[in-house]
Design an enzyme around this catalytic site. Structure first.
Site, PDB file in Angstrom:
ATOM      1  N   ASP A  45       0.872  -0.827  -0.255  1.00  0.00           N
ATOM      2  CA  ASP A  45      -0.203  -0.148   0.190  1.00  0.00           C
ATOM      3  C   ASP A  45       0.779   1.066  -0.072  1.00  0.00           C
ATOM      4  O   ASP A  45       2.066   0.927   0.525  1.00  0.00           O
ATOM      5  CB  ASP A  45      -1.022   0.073   1.197  1.00  0.00           C
ATOM      6  CG  ASP A  45      -1.746   0.437   1.126  1.00  0.00           C
ATOM      7  OD1 ASP A  45      -3.206   0.225   1.351  1.00  0.00           O
ATOM      8  OD2 ASP A  45      -2.330   2.028   1.274  1.00  0.00           O
ATOM      9  N   ASP A  71       4.065   2.297  -4.403  1.00  0.00           N
ATOM     10  CA  ASP A  71       2.811   3.148  -5.324  1.00  0.00           C
ATOM     11  C   ASP A  71       2.248   2.592  -6.384  1.00  0.00           C
ATOM     12  O   ASP A  71       3.412   2.448  -7.337  1.00  0.00           O
ATOM     13  CB  ASP A  71       3.684   4.421  -5.489  1.00  0.00           C
ATOM     14  CG  ASP A  71       2.834   5.893  -6.354  1.00  0.00           C
ATOM     15  OD1 ASP A  71       1.041   4.874  -5.642  1.00  0.00           O
ATOM     16  OD2 ASP A  71       2.666   7.107  -5.673  1.00  0.00           O
ATOM     17  N   TYR A 163     -13.211   6.643 -13.188  1.00  0.00           N
ATOM     18  CA  TYR A 163     -14.066   5.755 -11.970  1.00  0.00           C
ATOM     19  C   TYR A 163     -15.011   4.953 -13.051  1.00  0.00           C
ATOM     20  O   TYR A 163     -13.860   3.146 -13.162  1.00  0.00           O
ATOM     21  CB  TYR A 163     -14.582   5.916 -11.113  1.00  0.00           C
ATOM     22  CG  TYR A 163     -14.714   4.681  -9.869  1.00  0.00           C
ATOM     23  CD1 TYR A 163     -13.788   4.603  -8.979  1.00  0.00           C
ATOM     24  CD2 TYR A 163     -16.083   4.492  -9.681  1.00  0.00           C
ATOM     25  CE1 TYR A 163     -14.223   3.659  -8.485  1.00  0.00           C
ATOM     26  CE2 TYR A 163     -15.655   3.225  -8.991  1.00  0.00           C
ATOM     27  CZ  TYR A 163     -15.391   2.779  -7.971  1.00  0.00           C
ATOM     28  OH  TYR A 163     -15.002   2.054  -6.905  1.00  0.00           O
ATOM     29  N   LYS A 167     -13.080   0.966 -13.937  1.00  0.00           N
ATOM     30  CA  LYS A 167     -13.709  -0.513 -13.488  1.00  0.00           C
ATOM     31  C   LYS A 167     -14.322  -1.259 -15.179  1.00  0.00           C
ATOM     32  O   LYS A 167     -13.746  -2.623 -14.270  1.00  0.00           O
ATOM     33  CB  LYS A 167     -15.125  -0.084 -12.139  1.00  0.00           C
ATOM     34  CG  LYS A 167     -14.724   0.785 -10.755  1.00  0.00           C
ATOM     35  CD  LYS A 167     -13.527  -0.235 -10.709  1.00  0.00           C
ATOM     36  CE  LYS A 167     -12.586   0.321  -9.017  1.00  0.00           C
ATOM     37  NZ  LYS A 167     -11.702  -0.563  -8.379  1.00  0.00           N
TER      38      LYS A 167
END
Ligand SMILES: NC(=O)c1ccc[n+]([C@@H]2O[C@H](COP(=O)([O-])OP(=O)(O)OC[C@H]3O[C@@H](n4cnc5c(N)ncnc54)[C@H](O)[C@@H]3O)[C@@H](O)[C@H]2O)c1
Length: 257
Positions: A45, A71, A163, A167
């Site tokens: 993370d 990252d 977004y 996705k």
């Protein structure tokens, strides 16, 4: 409430799982569940502080876990992370790609920076990580890839153009890998959460107007918890899903029913 406390003892003993974006929220619930079920869990993370807290929590329960900074927007950071995760126990059997960002911005006000940040984190990062992890799975003729998609992979929401696009792309990436890597004994699938209570959705959950509208859209009548996603996601990483390949498993309380 979610079935937060149910798990299957020893289901993942001997398996190494890499949970990218596992410091908090859905990724954390998945990491906790995998560790409880016996997996060695590497969490990657960008948020060092939250990651340290999650590692401590899992260790406190007796789980085998380590945190590795990464990252996903930076290819060198991804490659170094996958190398460290692999060196830890000699292999990675399960990849959970959960890292993601999303912020509502009207399309006419959208700038390139926001578009790139969202696509790079949610989609390109998944490409970079899975490309770095897959060769060792191909070599061992075994592996499970699970990508955290969304109901937005299917249904568009206004003001979330990058977004939604990321996705939808993530689901097709999962399907492509199902076709291309299935011959090597590798399963590739996606999970599509609905509205889940995490940091990402905190601003929405605070809005009465949004919640009134949204709750009517969910037949089960409640917002999901991260643990509601951990079960289906770990199912896709388990041997019960050995013949499941290229699916998007919606976990949304019936929102898309
Ligand atoms: N919460 C929901 O309602 C919901 C619904 C559908 C899909 N999802 C997806 O589930 C995933 C997890 O979301 P969440 O709600 O738990 O959000 P969250 O913000 O709680 O967790 C996301 C994690 O990804 C990490 N991350 C972000 N950018 C990163 C980067 N560049 N490199 C490495 N790590 C990075 C964050 O530090 C964080 O730990 C996301 O992909 C999200 O799109 C969430």
């Amino acid at each position: 409430m979610a079935m937060a406390e149910s798990w299957i003892p020893n289901r993942f003993c001997g398996s190494v799982a890499l949970v990218v974006g596992g410091a908090q929220g859905i990724g954390k619930a998945i990491a906790v569940r995998l560790a409880r079920e016996g997996a060695d869990v590497a969490i990657a993370d960008v948020d060092r502080k939250m990651m340290a807290g999650t590692v401590k929590e899992i260790r406190g329960e007796g789980g085998s876990v380590r945190g590795i900074f990464c990252d996903v927007q930076r290819p060198r950071s991804v490659n170094a992370m996958v190398e460290r995760a692999t060196r830890w126990k000699g292999q990675v059997d399960i990849l959970m790609y959960v890292a993601g960002v999303g912020k509502a911005i009207p399309y006419l006000k959208m700038d390139e920076r926001h578009w790139d940040l969202t696509l790079n984190t949610n989609l390109k990062g998944a490409f970079l990580v899975s490309r770095a992890v897959a060769p060792q799975m191909v070599e061992r003729r075994k592996g499970k890839l699970v990508f955290m998609a969304s109901t937005n992979s299917w249904d568009a929401e206004a003001e979330l153009a990058p977004y939604n696009a990321s996705k939808a792309g993530l689901f097709l990436l999962a399907k492509t890998l199902a076709r291309e890597l299935g011959h090597y004994g590798i399963n590739s699938n996606a999970v599509g959460p609905g509205l889940i209570r995490t940091r990402l959705t905190a601003p929405l959950l605070k809005s009465r107007k949004f919640m009134k509208k949204y709750e009517n859209l969910i037949p089960l009548g409640r917002v999901g918890e991260p643990e509601d996603i951990a079960g289906p996601a770990t199912f896709l990483a388990s041997c019960d899903a050995d013949y499941v390949n290229g699916v998007l498993l919606f976990v949304d309380g019936g929102q898309l029913a």
